[in-house]
Design an enzyme around this catalytic site. Structure first.
Site, PDB file in Angstrom:
ATOM      1  N   GLU A   1       0.803  -1.222   0.000  1.00 23.10           N
ATOM      2  CA  GLU A   1       0.000   0.000   0.000  1.00 23.10           C
ATOM      3  C   GLU A   1       0.836   1.272   0.000  1.00 23.10           C
ATOM      4  O   GLU A   1       0.446   2.271  -0.614  1.00 23.10           O
ATOM      5  CB  GLU A   1      -0.974   0.009   1.180  1.00 23.10           C
ATOM      6  CG  GLU A   1      -2.199  -0.867   0.985  1.00 23.10           C
ATOM      7  CD  GLU A   1      -1.970  -2.333   1.272  1.00 23.10           C
ATOM      8  OE1 GLU A   1      -0.849  -2.672   1.731  1.00 23.10           O
ATOM      9  OE2 GLU A   1      -2.871  -3.147   1.050  1.00 23.10           O
TER      10      GLU A   1
ATOM     11  N   HIS B   1     -10.906  -4.216   9.926  1.00 22.75           N
ATOM     12  CA  HIS B   1     -11.513  -3.966   8.611  1.00 22.75           C
ATOM     13  C   HIS B   1     -12.813  -3.176   8.715  1.00 22.75           C
ATOM     14  O   HIS B   1     -13.639  -3.230   7.792  1.00 22.75           O
ATOM     15  CB  HIS B   1     -11.811  -5.294   7.899  1.00 22.75           C
ATOM     16  CG  HIS B   1     -10.647  -5.870   7.145  1.00 22.75           C
ATOM     17  ND1 HIS B   1      -9.458  -6.167   7.738  1.00 22.75           N
ATOM     18  CD2 HIS B   1     -10.487  -6.213   5.832  1.00 22.75           C
ATOM     19  CE1 HIS B   1      -8.626  -6.680   6.828  1.00 22.75           C
ATOM     20  NE2 HIS B   1      -9.231  -6.717   5.672  1.00 22.75           N
TER      21      HIS B   1
HETATM   22  C1  LIG Z   1      -2.560  -4.414   4.318  1.00 21.79           C
HETATM   23  C2  LIG Z   1      -3.569  -5.239   3.621  1.00 21.79           C
HETATM   24  N1  LIG Z   1      -3.695  -5.144   2.289  1.00 21.79           N
HETATM   25  C3  LIG Z   1      -4.611  -5.869   1.635  1.00 21.79           C
HETATM   26  C4  LIG Z   1      -5.450  -6.718   2.306  1.00 21.79           C
HETATM   27  C5  LIG Z   1      -6.530  -7.505   1.574  1.00 21.79           C
HETATM   28  N2  LIG Z   1      -6.098  -8.881   1.435  1.00 21.79           N
HETATM   29  C6  LIG Z   1      -6.416  -9.808   2.355  1.00 21.79           C
HETATM   30  S1  LIG Z   1      -5.740 -11.292   2.025  1.00 21.79           S
HETATM   31  C7  LIG Z   1      -5.000 -10.703   0.632  1.00 21.79           C
HETATM   32  C8  LIG Z   1      -4.169 -11.613  -0.210  1.00 21.79           C
HETATM   33  C9  LIG Z   1      -3.066 -12.235   0.564  1.00 21.79           C
HETATM   34  O1  LIG Z   1      -2.353 -13.100  -0.260  1.00 21.79           O
HETATM   35  P1  LIG Z   1      -1.326 -14.130   0.344  1.00 21.79           P
HETATM   36  O2  LIG Z   1      -0.383 -13.432   1.247  1.00 21.79           O
HETATM   37  O3  LIG Z   1      -0.744 -14.882  -0.778  1.00 21.79           O
HETATM   38  O4  LIG Z   1      -2.192 -15.082   1.272  1.00 21.79           O
HETATM   39  P2  LIG Z   1      -3.336 -16.105   0.847  1.00 21.79           P
HETATM   40  O5  LIG Z   1      -4.610 -15.343   0.804  1.00 21.79           O
HETATM   41  O6  LIG Z   1      -2.962 -16.695  -0.447  1.00 21.79           O
HETATM   42  O7  LIG Z   1      -3.348 -17.090   1.957  1.00 21.79           O
HETATM   43  C10 LIG Z   1      -5.298  -9.366   0.442  1.00 21.79           C
HETATM   44  C11 LIG Z   1      -4.835  -8.534  -0.693  1.00 21.79           C
HETATM   45  C12 LIG Z   1      -5.306  -6.784   3.701  1.00 21.79           C
HETATM   46  N3  LIG Z   1      -6.104  -7.549   4.449  1.00 21.79           N
HETATM   47  N4  LIG Z   1      -4.354  -6.068   4.321  1.00 21.79           N
END
Ligand SMILES: Cc1ncc(C[n+]2csc(CCOP(=O)(O)OP(=O)(O)O)c2C)c(N)n1
Ligand SMILES: Cc1ncc(C[n+]2csc(CCOP(=O)(O)OP(=O)(O)O)c2C)c(N)n1
Ligand SMILES: [Mg+2]
Ligand SMILES: [Mg+2]
Lengths: 323, 353, 353, 323
Positions: free
Chosen positions: B83, B152
């Protein structure tokens, strides 16, 4: 036989408990019993178990938004978890946290984290406490292929190397961050190469293979425990469900999930291996399956019957210890 | 800020639109009109690098759906989960000829990007002696009601309102959402545009053509002379509910929706209080150093002599947002709580009855 | 919050100490008393990995000087420039048996570490149903007057005050600095401890032994009955100046220094306004959603019937902090501006004279 | 002769202008004419010039707290700079920015930055604008061995790779972040290895050698300009002064600075090289020296005579374009 029967049964039981817990979560969510939004980890069980099985309650893990499996692997009570996820006052966090903020300090589970990349700096802290107090405990953070791009995670890796912290960074590379491919978001196309650049041992393992993952983590954990500092382990794996429950998953190839469930199921792979090696009998595992189904059923029935929090007493409490 | 007309009509056709659609329309039409407008963020298209469909999400709330197919990945840019880098890229691009609209999927993520917002984008113009402009929009979802828990569900508008150099916009209906988004994109300063996640499906008639709603001009969803109610974003719904119930009792509420928190149309508020002498402010945010006490403070300083009764604020309590539905419902300000406060203020007299 | 005694004396010897020394003493003695107290941050010792002297800085303001030689690098930890990781390490360690005191060299750096502060440390206890505690202190320097420009001079106390789960402490003299720091270290919640950089050399008599000043208890540097002045941190100096000048004219000011902004001793303020009926708040922060309007709002809601005149706030303008000395001096609230506001409030009558 | 005389004279003039500007800054600071706190870059001139000499006003740089050299290399007027640093209303930023926030958008100088690591995400934005608008401009960020550990810098590198941005990351490794050794703060002990892990070409050069630095940057800049994406260049160098003016520098070894000034002076090294190669004559450079001394003197005299900002008009202006 390189592993004890007890160990193998315990591994199987834990993986299977996670699987059934997650599948049931989806069902209960769809039935309207789970508020909010929820991320399940089915398909990734081998990594959670491999990472946690040798840890004690005093060793600390920090988890992610996809934390149920990590909790179960770390020994959290599935009843308390189900209640928490359903928002009941007898849940692990009195219903105040929910799926994305579940924690169990007594079990060394420092918390899921709804902020991607929020965990690793905190896990450094747990590792720092272990180092400063000389406890020989270790700390382990779960990360994703997506969270790997968050500045906090990079900082945490560098600081762990600088302060030689007993911190094992586990990267569950399930290929996706929501609907973004790991190969897009990770510019280097290799988490492990990037992790290695930070100056710590870094390895990539097949996260569908419990044994490969476990052996790599065992070395990393021993290294940490003996003052050797941090390690980064990337474990390749597959997410069986959507990013969140209800995700239409338009970004995935046709039949991708179907094929994965068929051919890339870490629990199936484990079963086949232990049977073909003659380490465990199918019957023993089938018996465990039954016990687990009953345990999960009980967890759900109990959770559905559990009391809701009372705003009069619970809304305003627990903000401060002392004020 | 003299014209306080409510929803000034623009000529031409209107259509029933949700807030989601209204923002989408505003973005699409500005992108058509101005090739320097780009959109960036996580999953603003979705499916980057994947084998399945492109535009798989169009934003996790669907607000940017369809933009990538029309404008391509060069102008609708999916990013890694970084971000600070997202906001920084938007700010740097804004200084160099683009008009970026950056998305923070949840505005709760300002925590990891706050420096780029408050120390960089917000301060450039001043620090550089007026020699740069930073025309960028940061869109983010705010608010509770989704059972999304403490990380959130926050309302963080008071924090960005504290920061000089930022404009803060919080539409309460689809009409405002479109006009304010168009203004935000055309504005030459960094604008924080906060969308309440429970309101996306709220619909009203929205002109098909583009129009701007100037910042700093309140709207008046209900007019009256007995008590002033200031509400913003989703709280406007509750204010209208209360006003309509009280109207049946012969009590008329002046409901003011500032629409933009910074700049704030304090004149509209002061003028209303001059008539009513009574003020209730409802805000979903936390109470300390929040918008409700901000407005109360302004009126206590500049409208003191109009006041016939104590100002009342209705806010969330001084706690994080709880997960369990019963707790979250108790946490959130609502029409019932507002009604109690309004009745109290109506009953209170200048002598402390 | 009933005992509003000013600087309660503890038995035993006192010495003349600066704020810098008082905080240093508090840290050293707590580290001696409790082996779980650690200090971490950039240059808290200084010289890490270098060929020259160890403890080369002891903090760039010298506040942690001498701690590393006594307690070693294991407890006085120089870190890379990674503020999010610093705060995270402190919070995670606090959850696991340590009592870390983390330094943000300039509190302006919350921008890169804010998530770890507001979404993590501040929320653990609530999110986890009371099952964790996070006894940590974040020290940071605040404020203008140093010609340090827009990114090193901010007052960001209002932002952290908005966040439930954080306590916010802002000492105005060496006596308070020591007692509040000891309390902060022993407190089981995350505490933001803000040190005004122009005040470090201010000295007063400070007891040699350790003592705690409870949070949420104001002090009363001057007592009076004509007008209430609320001031915090460096603004207390100006409030005292004004009170002393007015005292010669026979006007008595009740100067309240809340010492902690969160929790806030609003009872002390309300009780004082009950007597004086007149209130001026001086705050170095920006005005919107800031501490001054926060306090004004509280009084307009809960002390309305005591008020005989409009509340006045004296704050920085709604701009970043400028660099040039003339501009920064004009930016900062001072005794002259406060005096004007106090005289206005004294002159104003209940009817709007 | 591989370089034109004009080019070499221009390099020399710019390096020397930076040196004299900085040395004078120290003097004026000590004389009480420079408010605030100020970080000078003498000793590091070769890198600034090598990075900027081929850039146009449309190419963008983002600088750091130690930004005077970058400004001068990018073509900012030293008179306007001196006035800014002294807080005068005719300074580059009307006296509102000062040394740590100096900028000159017309010259493609996007600003110093008093937040360590604040710049690279912004420079990505400049690069993104160039890419989106198809201008073929490039963007370049200056970083330090200390700022390299900030999460924003890591994120910026990854994003630059993902979006293939024309962004050259220059790391001035002067061995110190305030009083912390680079070898302490950078866990990997090699910035370049770590940078390479991000999936872009990464190189380490001798930042005291203008020519080595220039050649590496030339390739990087051309790569960026031709759509080849980002590059990271680490340039090893020496800081001749304290972290800030007035820094007692207790952390440095005895005689370290004295020896560096003698043996590791990039300007001396440049002069010796161009003379020994027969590329330039000492006399030509000596003549430039005189011109520069006069130019700096004029800058100081003018700045000291320049008007101060007027709070009545300047305090409240320039917050918003439109409000
Ligand atoms: C700071 C932040 N940015 C974005 C999000 C939204 N978000 C939640 S999970 C996710 C994807 C995470 O991907 P990964 O680390 O590969 O974990 P996975 O979901 O595959 O277990 C996103 C973008 C968030 N919760 N927090
Ligand atoms: C976010 C942030 N953290 C810390 C500081 C304080 N600080 C200013 S410069 C500096 C050291 C930077 O080191 P490096 O990047 O190597 O640059 P150099 O000073 O050597 O040019 C520090 C810690 C800051 N200004 N911003
Ligand atoms: Mg993933
Ligand atoms: Mg350096």
């Amino acid at each position: 036989m390189p592993y004890s029967t007890e160990f193998l049964l315990s591994v199987y039981r834990t993986m299977k408990t996670i699987r059934e817990f997650e599948e049931r979560c989806v069902k209960e969510f769809e039935g309207g019993n789970v508020p909010g939004f929820t991320h399940v980890s089915n398909g990734q069980e081998a990594i959670a178990v491999a990472a946690c099985i040798d840890l004690s309650d005093k060793d600390i893990i920090g988890s992610t938004h996809r934390g149920h499996g990590h909790c179960i692997a770390k020994g959290c009570d599935v009843g308390g978890m189900m209640k928490e996820i359903m928002g009941r006052s007898t849940g692990l966090c009195k219903g105040k946290g929910g799926s994305m903020h579940i924690a169990d300090i007594d079990k060394g589970m420092l918390g899921a984290n709804a902020i991607v990349g929020g965990g690793p700096p905190l896990v450094n802290g747990a590792a720092l406490a272990a180092k400063t107090l000389g406890t020989k405990n270790v700390a382990l953070s779960f990360n994703g292929d997506g969270s790997a791009n968050q500045g906090t995670v990079f900082e945490a890796m560098n600081m762990a190397v600088v302060l030689k912290l007993p911190h094992i960074f586990v990267y569950e590379n399930n290929g996706y961050a929501e609907g973004t491919a790991a190969n897009y978001g990770v510019g280097s196309n290799s988490l492990t190469d990037r992790n290695a650049g930070f100056g710590m041992p870094a390895e990539c393992v097949d996260g569908l293979d419990f044994f490969a993952t476990y052996e790599a983590l065992k070395i990393a954990t021993e290294r940490a425990r003996n003052g050797g500092g941090p390690t980064a382990i990337e474990a390749m794996c597959v997410r069986f469900d959507g990013h969140f429950i209800g995700d239409p998953q338009l970004y995935r190839a046709k039949d991708e999930v179907k094929n994965a469930r068929k051919n890339q199921d870490c629990i199936k792979i484990f079963r086949e291996r232990v049977i073909s090696e003659g380490w465990l009998k199918a019957a023993a595992m089938n018996a465990i399956d039954k016990e687990i189904m009953a345990e999960i059923e009980t967890a759900v029935v109990d959770a559905l019957a559990a009391p809701h929090p009372d705003p009069a007493t619970d809304l305003m409490s627990d903000v401060y210890c002392s004020y | 800020m003299t014209n306080h007309a409510n929803n000034p009509t623009v000529g031409g056709k209107t259509s029933m639109k949700t807030i989601r659609e209204a923002i989408n329309d505003a973005l699409r039409e500005e992108m058509r009109r101005d090739p320097t407008v780009i959109v960036l963020g996580e999953e603003v298209s979705g499916g980057a690098g994947c084998e399945g469909e492109d535009d798989a999400y169009g934003g996790v709330f669907g607000v940017t759906k369809g933009l990538m197919p029309e404008f391509g990945r060069e102008r609708v840019i999916d990013t890694p989960i970084s971000e600070a880098a997202i906001i920084g890229a938007a700010a740097g691009a804004a200084n160099n000829g683009l008009r970026p609209v950056a998305e923070l999927m949840f505005f709760d993520f300002i925590g990891v990007s706050f420096d780029q917002i408050f120390n960089q984008a917000a301060k450039f113009r001043y620090m550089f002696g007026g020699k740069s402009k930073t025309p960028m929009v940061i869109r983010g979802t705010v608010g509770g009601g989704w059972r999304a828990g403490a990380q959130h569900s926050s309302m963080l508008h008071s924090i960005v309102t504290h920061v000089a150099g930022l404009k803060v916009v919080m539409p309460a209906n689809a009409y405002d959402a479109k006009g304010l988004m168009v203004q935000a994109i055309r504005d030459d300063d960094p604008v924080i545009f906060l969308e309440h996640k429970v309101m996306y499906d709220n619909a009203c008639e929205v002109p098909d053509e583009q129009y701007c709603i100037p910042f700093g001009e309140a709207s008046f969803p209900r007019q009256g002379s007995d008590v002033t109610i200031v509400a913003i974003s989703n709280m406007v719904t509750h204010a209208i509910t209360v006003a309509d119930i009280l109207a049946k009792e012969g009590i008329s509420c002046d409901v003011i929706d500032p629409r933009t928190v910074s700049p704030l149309d304090h004149e509209a508020i002061l003028e209303s209080v001059e008539v009513t002498g009574r003020l209730v402010i409802i805000d979903e945010g936390n109470p300390r150093c929040g918008l409700a006490s901000d407005i109360a403070g302004i009126v206590a300083e500049h409208g003191f002599y109009s006041l016939k009764a104590p100002i009342r604020t209705v806010t969330a309590p001084h706690t994080p947002v709880p997960f369990a539905p019963e707790l979250e419902d108790a946490y959130l300000p609502n029409a019932d709580k507002l009604m109690i406060a309004v009745r109290e203020v109506l009953a209170a007299g200048p002598s402390g009855a």
